[in-house]
Scaffold this active site. Structure first.
Site, mmCIF file in Angstrom:
data_model
loop_
_atom_site.group_PDB
_atom_site.id
_atom_site.type_symbol
_atom_site.label_atom_id
_atom_site.label_comp_id
_atom_site.label_asym_id
_atom_site.label_seq_id
_atom_site.Cartn_x
_atom_site.Cartn_y
_atom_site.Cartn_z
ATOM 1 N N ARG A 123 1.467 11.839 -9.477
ATOM 2 C CA ARG A 123 1.874 10.477 -9.114
ATOM 3 C C ARG A 123 3.269 10.147 -9.632
ATOM 4 O O ARG A 123 3.983 9.344 -9.047
ATOM 5 C CB ARG A 123 0.918 9.442 -9.726
ATOM 6 C CG ARG A 123 -0.451 9.395 -9.121
ATOM 7 C CD ARG A 123 -1.186 8.151 -9.605
ATOM 8 N NE ARG A 123 -2.617 8.226 -9.360
ATOM 9 C CZ ARG A 123 -3.220 7.913 -8.217
ATOM 10 N NH1 ARG A 123 -2.502 7.509 -7.189
ATOM 11 N NH2 ARG A 123 -4.523 8.009 -8.087
ATOM 12 N N PHE B 224 -0.714 16.276 3.751
ATOM 13 C CA PHE B 224 -1.077 15.537 2.541
ATOM 14 C C PHE B 224 0.139 15.451 1.632
ATOM 15 O O PHE B 224 0.783 16.451 1.353
ATOM 16 C CB PHE B 224 -2.243 16.224 1.833
ATOM 17 C CG PHE B 224 -2.917 15.309 0.849
ATOM 18 C CD1 PHE B 224 -3.870 14.397 1.265
ATOM 19 C CD2 PHE B 224 -2.568 15.354 -0.498
ATOM 20 C CE1 PHE B 224 -4.474 13.537 0.361
ATOM 21 C CE2 PHE B 224 -3.163 14.492 -1.404
ATOM 22 C CZ PHE B 224 -4.124 13.595 -0.977
ATOM 23 N N LYS C 168 0.866 7.363 8.395
ATOM 24 C CA LYS C 168 0.459 8.517 9.213
ATOM 25 C C LYS C 168 -0.150 7.962 10.497
ATOM 26 O O LYS C 168 -1.376 7.902 10.644
ATOM 27 C CB LYS C 168 -0.605 9.338 8.479
ATOM 28 C CG LYS C 168 -0.162 10.047 7.223
ATOM 29 C CD LYS C 168 -1.348 10.872 6.702
ATOM 30 C CE LYS C 168 -1.071 11.473 5.359
ATOM 31 N NZ LYS C 168 -2.265 12.134 4.788
ATOM 32 N N GLU D 241 0.849 -1.201 0.000
ATOM 33 C CA GLU D 241 0.000 0.000 0.000
ATOM 34 C C GLU D 241 0.879 1.244 0.000
ATOM 35 O O GLU D 241 2.003 1.219 0.515
ATOM 36 C CB GLU D 241 -0.920 -0.056 1.231
ATOM 37 C CG GLU D 241 -1.764 1.167 1.510
ATOM 38 C CD GLU D 241 -2.804 1.490 0.449
ATOM 39 O OE1 GLU D 241 -2.430 1.626 -0.730
ATOM 40 O OE2 GLU D 241 -3.989 1.643 0.808
ATOM 41 N N ASP D 242 0.362 2.331 -0.578
ATOM 42 C CA ASP D 242 1.136 3.573 -0.608
ATOM 43 C C ASP D 242 1.198 4.233 0.765
ATOM 44 O O ASP D 242 2.260 4.625 1.228
ATOM 45 C CB ASP D 242 0.589 4.551 -1.670
ATOM 46 C CG ASP D 242 -0.902 4.849 -1.524
ATOM 47 O OD1 ASP D 242 -1.574 4.275 -0.634
ATOM 48 O OD2 ASP D 242 -1.417 5.659 -2.322
ATOM 49 N N ASP E 269 -3.612 5.820 6.523
ATOM 50 C CA ASP E 269 -4.095 7.051 7.133
ATOM 51 C C ASP E 269 -5.028 6.652 8.281
ATOM 52 O O ASP E 269 -4.562 6.331 9.370
ATOM 53 C CB ASP E 269 -4.772 7.867 6.028
ATOM 54 C CG ASP E 269 -5.152 9.259 6.447
ATOM 55 O OD1 ASP E 269 -4.723 9.712 7.506
ATOM 56 O OD2 ASP E 269 -5.902 9.923 5.693
ATOM 57 N N ASP F 54 -1.119 10.842 -5.236
ATOM 58 C CA ASP F 54 -1.679 11.881 -6.098
ATOM 59 C C ASP F 54 -2.441 12.951 -5.323
ATOM 60 O O ASP F 54 -2.877 12.739 -4.199
ATOM 61 C CB ASP F 54 -2.666 11.267 -7.082
ATOM 62 C CG ASP F 54 -3.960 10.847 -6.383
ATOM 63 O OD1 ASP F 54 -3.883 10.042 -5.422
ATOM 64 O OD2 ASP F 54 -5.037 11.339 -6.764
#
Ligand code: XMP
Ligand code: MG
Length: 169
Positions: free
Chosen positions: A157, A144, A123, A91-92, A95, A151
């Site tokens: 991206r 963010f 995060k 996963e990127d 959150d 993105d």
């Protein structure tokens, strides 16, 4: 800028080394979460020294703005057989934790041999539910971020470094 291309390279290579040791002799299936993880997964997979297969899943979160609402829907499922495999979800960013909780729970129903999560960014302080990744590239505070797959409204991206956007709207 939050992370430079060379810092990212070093960390991704470290993670790949750790994953290669942990999964030696396993039937490793990497499942990337689209779209954000595509660049991280490409770099990580190429730095592994063990065999693996790759597949992708996509999840959408319904709600306003840049935050998960709590209603997560799988919009593109994996093609691969998950049962009996050693699954590592790529996963990127984590959150609230809601997206990965839903993906892990969904894949668990298919009875993988093992299931773990590798996230490029974490995060930690923004969780709405408890969720721990097994491998984390970098932990960060609130803010963010874009670049390296991440993105802002589908832009940025492709940037090789990671940047913080001060006030996304
Ligand atoms: P949850 O809250 O479910 O969300 O853990 C994870 C997803 O939210 C997106 N996300 C971000 N995307 N920059 C992004 O480009 C960010 O700073 C950011 N924070 C969360 C992302 O799609 C992730 O999969
Ligand atoms: Mg994502």
């Amino acid at each position: 800028m939050l992370l430079t291309r060379s810092e990212i390279d070093r960390r991704v290579n470290d993670l790949a080394g750790q994953i290669s040791r942990d999964y030696a002799g396993c039937d490793l299936l990497l499942i990337g979460v689209l779209k954000g993880a595509f660049i991280f997964m490409a770099d990580l997979a190429r730095a592994l020294s063990i065999p693996c297969q790759t597949d992708f899943i996509r999840a959408a979160s319904y709600g306003a703005g840049s935050e998960s609402s709590g209603t997560i829907v799988i919009t593109k499922d994996v093609d691969a057989e998950v049962r009996g495999r050693d699954v590592l979800i790529i996963e990127d960013i984590i959150d609230t934790g809601l997206t990965l909780r839903h993906i892990v729970d969904t894949l668990m129903l298919r009875q993988p041999k093992s299931i773990k999560v590798c996230a490029f960014l974490d995060k930690r302080r923004r969780r709405k539910i408890p969720f721990e990744a097994d491998y984390v590239g970098f932990s960060m505070e609130d803010g963010f971020v874009v670049g390296y797959g991440l993105d802002f409204n589908e832009q940025d991206r492709h940037w090789p470094d990671v940047y913080v956007i001060p006030n996304p709207v």
